[in-house]
Design a protein around this motif. Structure first.
Motif, short mmCIF file in Angstrom:
data_model
loop_
_atom_site.label_atom_id
_atom_site.label_comp_id
_atom_site.label_asym_id
_atom_site.label_seq_id
_atom_site.Cartn_x
_atom_site.Cartn_y
_atom_site.Cartn_z
N GLY A 73 -29.08 100.53 -24.94
CA GLY A 73 -30.10 100.78 -26.00
C GLY A 73 -29.56 102.08 -26.87
N GLY A 74 -29.45 102.26 -27.73
CA GLY A 74 -28.94 103.45 -28.63
C GLY A 74 -27.67 104.14 -27.96
N GLY A 75 -26.75 103.28 -27.41
CA GLY A 75 -25.35 104.05 -26.99
C GLY A 75 -24.35 103.39 -27.87
N LEU A 117 -30.74 86.32 -29.39
CA LEU A 117 -30.36 87.64 -29.26
C LEU A 117 -29.85 87.54 -28.04
CD1 LEU A 117 -33.74 89.72 -30.11
CD2 LEU A 117 -31.63 89.38 -31.48
N VAL A 118 -28.69 88.34 -27.71
CA VAL A 118 -27.81 88.46 -26.61
C VAL A 118 -27.81 89.70 -25.81
CG1 VAL A 118 -26.45 86.49 -27.32
CG2 VAL A 118 -25.83 88.67 -28.12
N GLY A 119 -28.83 90.49 -26.10
CA GLY A 119 -28.63 91.69 -25.28
C GLY A 119 -27.46 92.79 -25.43
N MET A 170 -35.14 94.36 -27.43
CA MET A 170 -34.82 93.66 -28.70
C MET A 170 -35.91 92.57 -29.30
SD MET A 170 -30.97 92.93 -27.89
CE MET A 170 -30.23 92.70 -29.43
N TYR A 171 -36.50 91.90 -28.44
CA TYR A 171 -37.53 90.86 -28.64
C TYR A 171 -38.85 91.68 -29.41
CZ TYR A 171 -35.23 87.09 -26.68
OH TYR A 171 -34.30 86.12 -26.34
N GLY A 180 -40.37 91.75 -33.21
CA GLY A 180 -41.72 91.42 -33.44
C GLY A 180 -41.83 89.85 -32.71
N LEU A 181 -40.99 89.51 -31.87
CA LEU A 181 -41.04 87.93 -31.23
C LEU A 181 -41.49 87.99 -29.86
CD1 LEU A 181 -37.73 86.49 -32.98
CD2 LEU A 181 -39.98 85.97 -33.66
N ASP A 182 -42.05 88.90 -29.68
CA ASP A 182 -42.93 89.02 -28.19
C ASP A 182 -44.17 88.62 -28.43
OD1 ASP A 182 -43.84 91.33 -29.28
OD2 ASP A 182 -43.21 92.34 -27.46
N ALA A 183 -45.07 88.52 -27.34
CA ALA A 183 -46.19 88.05 -27.53
C ALA A 183 -47.23 88.95 -28.25
CB ALA A 183 -47.00 87.78 -26.11
#
Length: 677
Positions: A128-130, A452-454, A637-638, A642-645
């Motif tokens: 992330g951010g890299g 999404l694939v990380g 990423m989720y 905004g696609l988490d609980a």
């Protein structure tokens, strides 16, 4: 050797001015750093200042640096190790970034990133951010073209060469294509066009599996140097001018005879027929071979040239050299042993569940066949391949061909499962529309890596399949909520014999549900109620169902009774289920791991058709945001999407005009389509 601690593992201490002075006069720089040459190189201009006798030592340092970095981050290892010497030689001979250097496929480019000002961030690779795991235009001027899907470099390079000539420029354009990318038709389409245009373009064919090259030895290297040299090319050019004065028929015969004679000596007749001047094969790990040939083609005055370079995937690192896949993609690993650090799986991967389910169906029906495009292990088709070697077909990096090939099988009564990643199926969309859907042929699309694939980021995310398949007439589109549902969807697809179908599933492990002993075909276009409530309805498609159930638990804390439903089908929709949810709830939220224009849009259309848009229902659609999301951990990423609980709870509360407590999901930025009724 002195080390400093970094997250994950110790990294060799880099030489600094302070460290050098502290060591006293006459100290050996190599004792202070294992990479003394590499430490003095920030950009390729620094590299070009080295004496070429130092290049082998620099290549060794670069290889060690790459191994150490990937051991921390994971990623593509074997391909980059195979092009270390080639990378050094290209940046040494050519004036990058003025000369455009395009890497195809982009995961070869880790050594290139280290040499082009990104060494200080190479241990952020795929984080992330890299740094991206592929070449990326926004990341560096040394990445003139993003290449994460294969076989695009020659087309892009030709476009750059034409632009250069229109601008009156004189720079070089070099496309390095390899790692199987020459198996795709697009590469040959581009070569055919480039050969006809006769533009000055250099293509480096990195042949790293010996699938094309004859043996490389002293004779072939000698011939490559000679035929790429100025003397030979000048004679060749003058010979062409001379024969051009002869009658056309004689000119063509003489020219073809000379080129065929050269082809018999060196190989490459196919590339010559496409209009390229062929040089090679040469040893891609020998600077003695690489440097003179690259200088010769750099200075060639005209025409497209293909340099055939033979490399060894994983070269210089014993664990990678001995691996059957040459360590193509790896997780974090121990540098000394090469042993990868893989977490113990809590549940089988979706890919494995698909592969085993397909084998089970094929044992009952000998008409079932499997097709994939160079990804047998990535899609689970390798399991089918072992069980039914005569009924499994890997067509190479050729998704267009894979789809139409499967269509041909379907016309003859077979039941093809075409297993392709969502992001790669995009490359065959015309074939899906014209060759499959228009003819209503029962090709079954197994769509891996949906959503999404990380660490692979935006280039490999399966964001668009629901939208681009859902608009096709007579197509059945399913999305598995968990691994047990996937088993049933494989059985469902096997039973659909009158139209095309598709089922999508994500990368990674399932959630640990009990798998059924056998798949049972689902009723087409029917969803299911998973949890009953009275105020809020969450209609989920796919693996966000678990987050929807968690969100329902949290909404209970706000005094909200919530129904959770699993749509199962994006097409055909379960209109009865949608009507039931719309009539009996204040808020209806659709949730999908796909782009705008997919499942939620179809639900809104259905509500409009049925006259629900004036009856007081609040409707919200939750999709992936309308942007490309860079690599990160799946959890991050989720959350960003905004696609988490938390994101689901926030969307419901916002729809009801309520606020979520501090620290909750207010920061969620997922796209929300809103219709207030």
């Amino acid at each position: 050797m002195t080390t400093i601690a970094t997250p994950g593992r110790p990294v060799p201490l880099r030489r600094t001015a302070d460290a050098t002075s502290a060591s006293g006069p006459g100290a050996d720089p190599a004792a202070l750093s294992p990479t003394p040459l590499l430490d003095d190189i920030t950009l390729p201009a620094d590299l070009r200042g080295l004496d070429e006798t130092r290049l082998p030592a620099l290549a060794d340092e670069l290889r060690r640096e790459m191994i150490d970095a990937v051991s921390i981050t994971g990623g593509h290892l074997g391909s980059g190790l195979g092009v270390v010497e080639l990378t050094v030689a290209l940046h040494y001979v050519f004036d990058t970034p003025r000369d455009r250097l395009i890497w195809d496929v982009g995961h070869q480019a880790y050594p290139h990133k280290i040499l082009t000002g990104r060494r200080d961030r190479i241990r952020t690779l795929r984080q992330g951010g890299g740094l991206s795991g592929f070449t990326k235009r926004s990341e560096s001027p040394y990445d003139p073209f993003g290449t994460a899907h294969s076989s695009t470099s020659i087309s892009a390079g030709l476009g750059m060469a034409v632009a250069r000539d229109l601008d009156g420029g004189d720079g070089n354009v070099i496309a390095v294509i390899g790692d199987g990318a020459m198996s795709a038709g697009m590469a040959y389409e581009a070569m055919n066009n480039a050969g006809a245009m006769d533009k000055r373009l250099i293509v480096i064919l990195n042949d790293n599996d010996m699938s094309i090259a004859p043996p490389v030895g002293a004779l072939s290297s000698y011939l490559a140097r000679k035929i790429s040299g100025r003397t030979y090319m000048t004679i060749r050019r003058r010979g062409k001018r001379l024969t051009a004065r002869l009658p056309g028929r004689i000119d063509r015969h003489v020219t073809r005879l000379m080129e065929h004679l050269r082809g018999y000596l060196t190989g490459g007749t196919l590339f010559e027929e496409l209009g390229f001047y062929y040089v090679g094969p040469i040893d891609g790990h020998s600077f003695e071979d690489l440097l003179p040939v690259l200088r010769n083609v750099r200075d060639a005055p005209e025409g497209p040239i293909l340099v055939h370079v033979v490399t060894r995937k994983g070269n210089g690192y014993a664990p990678a050299e001995s691996a059957t896949d040459k360590c193509h993609g790896v997780s974090k690993f121990d540098v000394v042993t090469g042993k990868q650090a893989k977490a113990v799986a809590k549940a089988p991967a979706y890919t494995k569940v698909f592969g085993e389910s397909l084998v089970a169906e094929a044992r009952k029906d000998d008409r079932i066949v499997a097709v994939t495009a160079a990804m047998p292990s990535g899609t689970g088709v390798d399991l089918f391949q072992k069980a039914f070697p005569d009924r499994a077909f890997d067509v190479g990096i050729a998704e267009q061909h894979a789809v139409t090939f499967a269509a041909g099988l379907a016309t003859e009564g077979y039941r093809p499962f075409c297993a392709i990643y969502s992001t790669f199926l995009q490359r065959a969309y015309d074939q899906v529309v014209h060759d499959v859907a228009l003819q209503s042929l029962p090709v079954r699309f197994a769509i891996d890596r949906a959503g999404l694939v990380g660490a692979d980021g935006a280039t490999h995310a399966g964001a668009f399949d629901l939208a681009y398949l859902g608009c096709l007439p007579n197509m059945v589109v399913m999305a598995a909520a968990d691994e047990a549902e996937l088993v049933h969807m494989v059985a469902t697809a096997a039973a659909i014999d009158d139209r095309p179908s598709a089922f999508r599933y994500p990368r990674g492990e399932g959630i640990g549900v009990t798998l059924p002993e056998a798949g049972v075909p689902l009723e087409i276009g029917r969803g299911r109620i998973v949890r009953e409530g009275s105020q809020v309805a969450l209609l989920s498609l796919g693996t966000r169902l678990g987050e929807a159930l968690t969100a329902a638990d949290r909404l209970a804390g706000y005094g909200l009774s919530t129904t959770v439903a699993d749509a199962r089908f994006a097409k055909p929709l379960d209109r009865d289920l949608i009507r039931q949810l719309a009539r009996n709830h204040e808020v209806l939220v659709t949730i999908e791991e796909g782009a705008v224009g997919g499942f939620g849009s179809h639900v809104l259309q259905a509500l409009s058709d049925d006259g629900f848009l004036d009856k007081g229902l609040r409707v919200r659609t939750m999709t992936l945001p309308d942007l490309f999301i860079d690599q990160d951990s799946p959890k991050a990423m989720y959350a960003r999407a905004g696609l988490d609980a938390d994101g689901i709870v926030a969307r419901v509360l916002t729809a009801l005009g309520q606020q979520m407590e501090a620290g909750g999901a207010d920061a969620a930025v997922g796209h929300a389509g809103t219709v207030r009724i």
